[in-house]
Design an enzyme around this catalytic site. Structure first.
Site, PDB file in Angstrom:
ATOM      1  N   ASN A   1       0.862  -1.194   0.000  1.00  0.00           N
ATOM      2  CA  ASN A   1       0.000   0.000   0.000  1.00  0.00           C
ATOM      3  C   ASN A   1       0.898   1.244   0.000  1.00  0.00           C
ATOM      4  OD1 ASN A   1      -2.375   1.465  -0.096  1.00  0.00           O
ATOM      5  ND2 ASN A   1      -2.555   1.556   2.118  1.00  0.00           N
TER       6      ASN A   1
ATOM      7  N   HIS B   1       6.944   5.964   1.285  1.00  0.00           N
ATOM      8  CA  HIS B   1       7.750   4.801   0.876  1.00  0.00           C
ATOM      9  C   HIS B   1       8.667   5.191  -0.294  1.00  0.00           C
ATOM     10  CE1 HIS B   1       4.209   2.447   2.560  1.00  0.00           C
ATOM     11  NE2 HIS B   1       5.234   1.909   3.189  1.00  0.00           N
TER      12      HIS B   1
ATOM     13  N   GLY C   1      11.668   4.549   7.932  1.00  0.00           N
ATOM     14  CA  GLY C   1      11.148   5.904   8.172  1.00  0.00           C
ATOM     15  C   GLY C   1      11.151   6.249   9.652  1.00  0.00           C
ATOM     16  N   GLU C   2      11.344   7.537   9.929  1.00  0.00           N
ATOM     17  CA  GLU C   2      11.358   7.995  11.331  1.00  0.00           C
ATOM     18  C   GLU C   2       9.957   8.091  11.926  1.00  0.00           C
ATOM     19  OE1 GLU C   2      13.658  11.599  11.492  1.00  0.00           O
ATOM     20  OE2 GLU C   2      15.509  10.470  11.787  1.00  0.00           O
TER      21      GLU C   2
ATOM     22  N   ASP D   1       7.956   5.692  12.344  1.00  0.00           N
ATOM     23  CA  ASP D   1       7.930   4.553  13.266  1.00  0.00           C
ATOM     24  C   ASP D   1       9.232   4.579  14.064  1.00  0.00           C
ATOM     25  OD1 ASP D   1       5.422   3.373  12.288  1.00  0.00           O
ATOM     26  OD2 ASP D   1       6.545   3.145  10.435  1.00  0.00           O
TER      27      ASP D   1
ATOM     28  N   ARG E   1      -2.155   3.391   6.690  1.00  0.00           N
ATOM     29  CA  ARG E   1      -3.437   3.336   7.404  1.00  0.00           C
ATOM     30  C   ARG E   1      -4.316   4.551   7.131  1.00  0.00           C
ATOM     31  NH1 ARG E   1      -3.359  -0.707  11.380  1.00  0.00           N
ATOM     32  NH2 ARG E   1      -1.274  -1.572  11.687  1.00  0.00           N
TER      33      ARG E   1
HETATM   34  O1  PAF Z   1       7.313  -0.615   8.845  1.00  0.00           O
HETATM   35  C1  PAF Z   1       6.814  -1.575   8.223  1.00  0.00           C
HETATM   36  O2  PAF Z   1       6.191  -1.405   7.172  1.00  0.00           O
HETATM   37  C2  PAF Z   1       6.964  -2.982   8.788  1.00  0.00           C
HETATM   38  O3  PAF Z   1       6.928  -2.976  10.176  1.00  0.00           O
HETATM   39  C3  PAF Z   1       8.213  -3.712   8.261  1.00  0.00           C
HETATM   40  C4  PAF Z   1       9.480  -3.020   8.718  1.00  0.00           C
HETATM   41  C5  PAF Z   1       8.175  -3.779   6.743  1.00  0.00           C
HETATM   42  C6  PAF Z   1       8.245  -5.145   8.804  1.00  0.00           C
HETATM   43  O4  PAF Z   1       7.139  -5.874   8.402  1.00  0.00           O
END
Ligand code: PAF
Length: 282
Positions: free
Chosen positions: A32, A37, A147-148, A150, A187
């Site tokens: 998604n 990304h 990414g920062e 997360d 999300r």
């Molecule tokens: O951040 C994410 O999209 C996921 O947690 C990852 C790092 C791809 C692991 O499934």
């Protein structure tokens, strides 16, 4: 762009690049794909000869079955986006390829996994650490990009790589935001139009809390309490809103200067997370 879903041919390709002395960058995703990304991919392209992206909705990191079932899967659109930015290889394994049988080994990073999202989503970070270890072992990249947004995940992966003596270099990429400030996230597509308008209030609360911390007129605890209340009044169900020290994500004290404010809150059924960094001069 090569599209591979089996480990064996992936390893053959990676070996060829490695023998040619090429640097391999890796961007793990759950699909998604959005502009955030693509920023990771852009950073990866700038720092390596070859870019590998994975798309795998990892079942072991979902602590709610409904959340896993409803996670947006947009394979065709994802492929088109990756084609347009130009990557070398997309690894898209089936569940059976990643988890052919019940697995007996799990990777668990203590301490930094325990609070914040770790407390709100039991088992989530063990699932992340385990799948990222497996993906690193399969792809064997030189560098991997995260990414920062997360931030806790990023810290956990850094700790894991250090503790397990992995040679993968972890590169952090700044959070990419919509024009109104909302952090990009897969999300966000779950948000209704009304909730999408409201969602930016999480980032606004972080910006205002940052200002309050910089002004140093009241305690961190009071700032946290007041913004938790603000979010509740705006219709969020917050999991946490907390001023932390950046190096270990423990509660910040008045002696700490490098800080991060972490927040997670639900809007209807959509869980949003975000953070903001700040440096204090004492
Ligand atoms: O951040 C994410 O999209 C996921 O947690 C990852 C790092 C791809 C692991 O499934």
């Amino acid at each position: 762009m090569l599209c591979i879903n089996k480990i064996k041919p992936l390893r053959v390709q990676i070996k060829q690049w490695r023998m040619a002395g090429e640097c391999i960058a890796f961007v793990p995703t759950m699909g998604n794909l959005h502009a955030g990304h693509l920023q990771l991919v852009k950073a990866a392209k700038a720092q390596a000869d070859r870019v590998v992206v994975s798309i795998f909705v990892n079942p072991t990191q979902f602590n709610e079955q409904d959340d896993f079932a409803n996670y947006p899967r947009t394979e065709e659109a994802d492929l088109a986006k990756l084609q347009s930015v130009g990557i070398d290889l997309l690894y898209m394994p089936e569940r059976e390829e990643m988890y052919p049988a019940e697995i007996l080994t799990r990777v668990s990073v203590s301490q930094v996994s325990e609070e914040h999202c770790g407390a709100a989503r039991p088992g989530h970070f063990d699932g992340v650490a385990t799948v990222v270890t497996k993906l690193f072992n399969i792809v064997q990249p030189d560098k991997a990009f995260f990414g920062e947004k997360d931030f806790q995940q990023l810290m956990i992966i850094r700790a894991m790589v250090t503790d397990l003596n992995s040679s993968v270099d972890i590169i952090a990429v700044a959070t990419f935001r919509e024009s109104d400030g909302l952090a990009m996230s897969s999300r966000n597509t779950h948000l209704s139009e009304v909730h999408r308008q409201q969602a930016v209030q999480l980032y606004q609360a972080l910006c205002q809390a940052k200002q309050a911390v910089l002004e140093q007129q009241t305690s961190f605890a009071k700032i946290e309490q007041s913004y938790l209340q603000v979010l509740i009044e705006q219709g969020f169900k917050p999991d946490y809103f907390t001023v932390c020290r950046r190096h270990d994500l423990k509660a910040a004290t008045s002696k700490d200067t490098q800080l991060i404010i972490l927040a997670a809150a639900r809007l209807c059924n959509t869980r949003l997370i975000d953070n903001i960094q700040l440096d204090l001069e004492l």
